[in-house]
Design a protein around this motif. Structure first.
Motif, PDB file in Angstrom:
ATOM      1  N   ARG A 188      27.426  46.966   3.019  1.00 41.01           N
ATOM      2  CA  ARG A 188      28.200  47.272   4.238  1.00 41.01           C
ATOM      3  C   ARG A 188      28.709  45.982   4.895  1.00 41.01           C
ATOM      4  N   MET A 189      27.915  44.927   4.813  1.00 43.22           N
ATOM      5  CA  MET A 189      28.350  43.640   5.389  1.00 43.22           C
ATOM      6  C   MET A 189      29.569  43.108   4.631  1.00 43.22           C
ATOM      7  N   ILE A 190      29.538  43.268   3.304  1.00 42.15           N
ATOM      8  CA  ILE A 190      30.660  42.809   2.468  1.00 42.15           C
ATOM      9  C   ILE A 190      31.904  43.635   2.810  1.00 42.15           C
ATOM     10  N   GLN A 191      31.712  44.947   2.927  1.00 40.23           N
ATOM     11  CA  GLN A 191      32.853  45.828   3.240  1.00 40.23           C
ATOM     12  C   GLN A 191      33.406  45.537   4.635  1.00 40.23           C
ATOM     13  N   ALA A 192      32.524  45.127   5.540  1.00 34.92           N
ATOM     14  CA  ALA A 192      32.964  44.843   6.922  1.00 34.92           C
ATOM     15  C   ALA A 192      33.966  43.693   6.971  1.00 34.92           C
ATOM     16  N   ILE A 193      33.939  42.818   5.959  1.00 33.77           N
ATOM     17  CA  ILE A 193      34.930  41.728   5.944  1.00 33.77           C
ATOM     18  C   ILE A 193      36.029  42.012   4.913  1.00 33.77           C
ATOM     19  N   GLY A 194      36.187  43.277   4.593  1.00 35.74           N
ATOM     20  CA  GLY A 194      37.341  43.702   3.784  1.00 35.74           C
ATOM     21  C   GLY A 194      37.207  43.465   2.288  1.00 35.74           C
ATOM     22  N   LEU A 195      35.961  43.289   1.822  1.00 33.92           N
ATOM     23  CA  LEU A 195      35.761  43.057   0.383  1.00 33.92           C
ATOM     24  C   LEU A 195      34.872  44.144  -0.204  1.00 33.92           C
ATOM     25  N   GLN A 196      34.791  44.163  -1.537  1.00 32.17           N
ATOM     26  CA  GLN A 196      33.895  45.069  -2.269  1.00 32.17           C
ATOM     27  C   GLN A 196      32.886  44.210  -3.022  1.00 32.17           C
ATOM     28  N   ARG A 197      31.800  44.816  -3.433  1.00 33.83           N
ATOM     29  CA  ARG A 197      30.793  44.052  -4.195  1.00 33.83           C
ATOM     30  C   ARG A 197      31.396  43.425  -5.443  1.00 33.83           C
ATOM     31  N   LYS A 198      32.342  44.124  -6.072  1.00 35.54           N
ATOM     32  CA  LYS A 198      32.911  43.596  -7.324  1.00 35.54           C
ATOM     33  C   LYS A 198      33.767  42.340  -7.074  1.00 35.54           C
ATOM     34  N   ASP A 199      34.148  42.090  -5.816  1.00 33.96           N
ATOM     35  CA  ASP A 199      34.967  40.912  -5.500  1.00 33.96           C
ATOM     36  C   ASP A 199      34.113  39.655  -5.370  1.00 33.96           C
ATOM     37  N   VAL A 200      32.829  39.825  -5.028  1.00 36.98           N
ATOM     38  CA  VAL A 200      31.979  38.675  -4.706  1.00 36.98           C
ATOM     39  C   VAL A 200      30.960  38.468  -5.834  1.00 36.98           C
ATOM     40  N   TYR A 201      30.213  37.374  -5.756  1.00 39.29           N
ATOM     41  CA  TYR A 201      29.108  37.180  -6.695  1.00 39.29           C
ATOM     42  C   TYR A 201      27.815  37.143  -5.890  1.00 39.29           C
ATOM     43  N   ILE A 202      26.811  37.846  -6.372  1.00 41.11           N
ATOM     44  CA  ILE A 202      25.537  37.944  -5.645  1.00 41.11           C
ATOM     45  C   ILE A 202      24.396  37.481  -6.553  1.00 41.11           C
ATOM     46  N   THR A 203      23.608  36.558  -6.051  1.00 42.33           N
ATOM     47  CA  THR A 203      22.431  36.129  -6.807  1.00 42.33           C
ATOM     48  C   THR A 203      21.304  35.775  -5.838  1.00 42.33           C
ATOM     49  N   ASN A 204      20.235  35.257  -6.375  1.00 44.11           N
ATOM     50  CA  ASN A 204      19.063  34.899  -5.580  1.00 44.11           C
ATOM     51  C   ASN A 204      18.582  33.502  -5.941  1.00 44.11           C
ATOM     52  N   VAL A 205      17.782  32.937  -5.059  1.00 51.34           N
ATOM     53  CA  VAL A 205      17.190  31.622  -5.339  1.00 51.34           C
ATOM     54  C   VAL A 205      16.271  31.711  -6.553  1.00 51.34           C
ATOM     55  N   VAL A 206      15.395  32.718  -6.585  1.00 48.66           N
ATOM     56  CA  VAL A 206      14.560  32.918  -7.782  1.00 48.66           C
ATOM     57  C   VAL A 206      14.981  34.202  -8.489  1.00 48.66           C
TER      58      VAL A 206
END
Ligand code: URA
Length: 234
Positions: free
Chosen positions: A115-133
């Motif tokens: 929802r945070m990603i969508q709130a700035i006009g993007l979709q999950r497929k537009d961004v890259y998501i990862t973690n420290v570990v």
């Protein structure tokens, strides 16, 4: 809805301000005296002499046993999304659902992140998501310093491969690890810092926001700053 977050206002916190100044100074010093060869070395595959792709990096990670987290994990959670993303989110480490499915941010916190990603006009497929570990810390505890260090080369290689326009560090562990500081997330959030020339916006972790919804206003401000940065020409 995330757009309701605007209503909240930040308070003044002198200790946070001092920590922020110290952290900014550290970042500036690192920027003034960089190890010029390092980013390039980490980007390039020595054998093939080409920029490492995310697939190369995933292969290099293999069935990782570099730290004890491998003993309790079900799946490695490497990262997901667009390899050419202009925006990259970095969280702390996989939770139970992520460990089960091998995908980052797919549990309750992940739904808020979506929802945070969508709130700035993007979709999950537009961004890259990862973690420290990339392996789940048992019982969702924070990753230990040696676990973070063991995984860090892979996070750095992912960042160098994608070279996003903005990194959004979700929560204390991600922000402290990327910015090499021990300042609190309250001190770090809300202002851009840099990692190897890439603007980094630390903000609250979505799991924290689920517990303390009163902080959503500040997170919304941070995301709006990210959106503005991404809209800058060039
Ligand atoms: N929390 C994180 O930091 N990362 C995930 O992938 C899920 C929850």
């Amino acid at each position: 809805m995330f757009s309701r977050f605007e209503r909240y206002k930040s308070g003044d916190d002198p200790a946070a301000e001092v920590a922020q100044i110290i952290s900014s100074l550290k970042t500036s010093l690192r920027a003034m005296f960089p190890n010029k060869d390092e980013p390039l070395a980490i980007r390039m595959d020595k054998k093939t002499e080409r920029v490492r792709t995310l697939e190369d990096i995933r292969k290099e990670l293999g069935d990782c046993r570099r730290c004890p987290l491998h003993r309790s994990r079900t799946n490695i959670v490497f990262g997901a999304g667009n390899p050419k993303a202009r925006l990259m989110f970095v969280g702390e480490g996989p939770g139970e659902e992520e460990d089960r499915r091998g995908e980052p941010f797919v549990g309750k916190a992940g739904q808020l992140l979506t929802r945070m990603i969508q709130a700035i006009g993007l979709q999950r497929k537009d961004v890259y998501i990862t973690n420290v570990v990339k392996s789940r810390p048992p019982g969702n505890r924070n990753p230990l310093p040696q676990e973070i260090e063991a995984c860090k080369p892979f996070l750095i290689m992912q960042i160098e491969s994608i070279r996003p326009g903005v990194i959004c560090a979700l929560g204390k562990v991600a922000a402290q690890s990327i910015l090499e500081t021990d300042a609190s997330i309250s001190a770090l959030r809300g202002r851009f810092q840099e990692f190897r020339g890439i603007p980094v916006m630390p903000t609250f972790h979505p799991a924290y926001l689920l517990r303390y919804p009163q902080s959503k206003g500040l997170a919304w401000k941070d995301l709006q700053a990210v959106q503005a940065e991404l809209r800058k020409p060039g």
